[in-house]
Design an enzyme around this catalytic site. Structure first.
Site, PDB file in Angstrom:
ATOM      1  N   HIS A   1      53.545 -14.891  35.536  1.00  0.00           N
ATOM      2  CA  HIS A   1      54.806 -15.028  36.291  1.00  0.00           C
ATOM      3  C   HIS A   1      56.022 -14.850  35.390  1.00  0.00           C
ATOM      4  CE1 HIS A   1      53.304 -16.020  40.251  1.00  0.00           C
ATOM      5  NE2 HIS A   1      52.462 -16.911  39.729  1.00  0.00           N
TER       6      HIS A   1
ATOM      7  N   LYS B   1      45.781 -23.435  39.886  1.00  0.00           N
ATOM      8  CA  LYS B   1      46.077 -23.973  41.216  1.00  0.00           C
ATOM      9  C   LYS B   1      45.070 -25.046  41.626  1.00  0.00           C
ATOM     10  CE  LYS B   1      48.636 -20.039  43.111  1.00  0.00           C
ATOM     11  NZ  LYS B   1      48.671 -18.981  44.149  1.00  0.00           N
TER      12      LYS B   1
ATOM     13  N   ASP C   1      45.103 -17.431  38.563  1.00  0.00           N
ATOM     14  CA  ASP C   1      45.582 -18.579  39.344  1.00  0.00           C
ATOM     15  C   ASP C   1      44.662 -19.791  39.244  1.00  0.00           C
ATOM     16  OD1 ASP C   1      48.031 -17.718  40.295  1.00  0.00           O
ATOM     17  OD2 ASP C   1      47.203 -16.797  42.102  1.00  0.00           O
TER      18      ASP C   1
ATOM     19  N   ASP D   1      49.223  -8.557  40.890  1.00  0.00           N
ATOM     20  CA  ASP D   1      49.185  -9.752  41.737  1.00  0.00           C
ATOM     21  C   ASP D   1      50.248  -9.678  42.832  1.00  0.00           C
ATOM     22  OD1 ASP D   1      48.507 -12.342  42.599  1.00  0.00           O
ATOM     23  OD2 ASP D   1      50.006 -13.246  41.275  1.00  0.00           O
TER      24      ASP D   1
END
Length: 520
Positions: A434, A382, A379, A462
């Site tokens: 994702h 982000k 991540d 995750d």
């Protein structure tokens, strides 16, 4: 053959069996001759012969065929006293050619002895056959035989020493290459122990089965055993003084090596001393090995120990670099966690889940470690998402959701330029974690096997951890609800093999979750 006073040899009839010198070490001499009298008189003349405190052991063959069988079974014959005329007029010469060319025996010294020099002229034989001496039986004296034997054995000894040094150097090169492939201190210590034991066995050409250990300094006075063989194996991980099989009188040997700052033989034991750049010491101890190995073996050990010391330093340095890299990666992951108000141990749990699932799926230790070390960066993108979206407690609207989804490409672009496998894998995970098995994920809509396996694993790790953790926009789900969600999305969001691995390894997953539990 006997000395008749004028230094000539007479081939006399056998006078009963001659007694060979009884001793533990000797030089093997193969007598190949079809005349029994030649065997008995040769043994009589040389019965008191000694070279470097070793006598002779005679082996008799009465034909070239019989000699070949002996030579095929005994590889340590030093000298061959070879007749020419036996089954045929050139049987001895043909045997000499077979010994060198077919058997590949370049060590045994061949002394050709013939009573019929016309059948094998000296000039022709010396030029065409790989023999080491030529003697006419009619002219051979006892002193000449003694001289020829001394010369042959010196030559044999020197060839064996050269070969042993060559083999030793090959082993040093191979051992060093093997050591520099070791990834941690424990593996290296076991490798050093194994290789030193093998080098000690070179002298007598067998692998020494013995007990030994390698210990690493953990404080100014404490040493922990990190590798061992034989009866010391049960002590791996313990302090030297706490290992019951280690007698108290061994400790002074270790202390002597430390005080002298050098490796060497102490009584019947060998102690290796390996200082490191961090002022720590590694010690190697092998009990009850011969001290009389000769300067060649001690020189090989000195070379090997020097290389092993460099290898220890390199492994320690690499570990520091590796640990620093991991710290940086985890801290970067924690920066994202703290900024997005996510749970304290999310990154740590995801990395441990990733490793466990990878191993359960059959990935190698190296691959699994790579996935584990790369996963904390999933991540990292982000960082580029505005707080108004990242920290929004309500559900994101369509536009906000699209902006949030860009964190995958942002993370990939941050990491993709690195040539390091760790950061390359981190980049792929950041972009593709994702992506869903059925092709409904983002950013590229990849499907099935087109998704990198590390990303498929991190995807489940995750989501599994996120659903079971409290976030700014939701409460933590119950464990049974999380598992139901995972089952329902097998073959949809998640790779079926990853889902199966999670349930197979669920006890280990649960222990990880408990160990890295978020504070209340």
């Amino acid at each position: 053959m006997i000395d008749n006073g004028d230094d000539s040899l007479i081939f006399a009839p056998e006078n009963g069996k001659t007694a060979e010198k009884v001793q533990e070490e000797y030089w093997k001499v193969l007598i190949v001759d079809d005349e029994p009298d030649v065997h008995s008189t040769t043994k009589l003349v040389l019965e008191d012969f000694s070279f470097e405190d070793k006598g002779l052991k005679f082996i008799s063959a009465y034909s070239a065929k019989e000699a070949m069988e002996i030579l095929n079974n005994q590889k340590d014959i030093a000298v061959i006293l070879l007749d020419v005329v036996m089954e045929s007029n050139s049987a001895g010469l043909q045997l000499a050619k077979i010994i060198r060319n077919e058997m590949g025996n370049r060590f045994s010294r061949i002394i050709l002895r013939t009573g019929q020099p016309g059948e094998a002229p000296e000039k022709k034989v010396i030029a065409e056959y790989d023999i080491n001496d030529y003697k006419n039986k009619a002219e051979l004296t006892s002193q000449q035989l003694y001289t020829s034997m001394f010369s042959a054995l010196r030559s044999y000894r020197d060839l064996k020493i050269i070969n042993k040094n060559s083999e030793g150097l090959k082993q040093i090169i191979n051992s060093t290459a093997n050591l520099f492939q070791r990834q941690n201190v424990e593996q290296l210590a076991q490798g050093v122990l194994t290789q030193v034991v093998s080098i000690l066995g070179l002298e007598n050409s067998y692998y020494v089965s013995t007990s030994g250990f390698t210990a690493a300094q953990t404080s100014d006075s404490d040493f922990r055993i990190i590798a061992a063989t034989g009866r010391f194996t049960k002590c791996i991980g313990t302090k030297v003084e706490d290992c019951t099989p280690i007698p108290a009188d061994i400790v002074p040997y270790l202390q002597e090596a430390i005080s002298k700052e050098k490796s060497g033989f102490i009584d019947t034991h060998y102690v290796g001393y390996f200082p490191t750049m961090k002022d720590k010491i590694h010690l190697l101890f092998i009990e009850d090995c011969s001290k009389d190995l000769g300067p060649e073996i001690e020189n090989l050990l000195t070379i090997f120990n020097h290389n092993a010391g460099i290898a220890f330093d390199n492994v320690i340095l690499n570990k520091e670099i590796h640990d620093t890299q991991i710290d940086i990666i985890y801290h970067l992951g924690e920066v994202v966690e703290n900024r997005s108000k996510e749970t304290a141990y999310h990154v740590k749990r995801v990395s441990e889940y990733t490793y466990t699932l990878a191993r359960e799926m059959g990935f190698s230790e190296e691959e699994s470690q790579l996935f584990k070390m790369a996963s904390p960066m999933h991540d990292i993108g982000k960082i580029g998402i505005a707080d108004s979206i990242l920290l929004k407690p309500e559900r994101l609207d369509h536009d906000e959701l699209n902006i949030m989804r860009t964190h995958t490409e942002i993370g990939y672009n941050m990491l993709k330029s690195s040539s390091r496998p760790l950061l390359q894998t981190s980049a792929v995970i950041a972009r593709d974690h994702h992506e869903y098995w059925d092709g409904s994920g983002y950013p590229r809509g990849l499907k099935g096997e087109d998704i990198h396996p590390a990303a498929r694993i991190v995807c489940l790790a995750d989501v599994y951890d996120a659903l079971g953790s409290k976030r700014v926009y939701k409460e933590a789900w119950k464990e049974e609800d999380v598992l139901t969600f995972v089952r329902e999305n097998r073959g949809k969001m998640f790779d079926p093999k990853v889902v199966d691995a999670l349930f197979t390894a669920y006890e280990r997953i649960s222990r990880i979750k408990e160990r890295f539990k978020d504070p209340e």
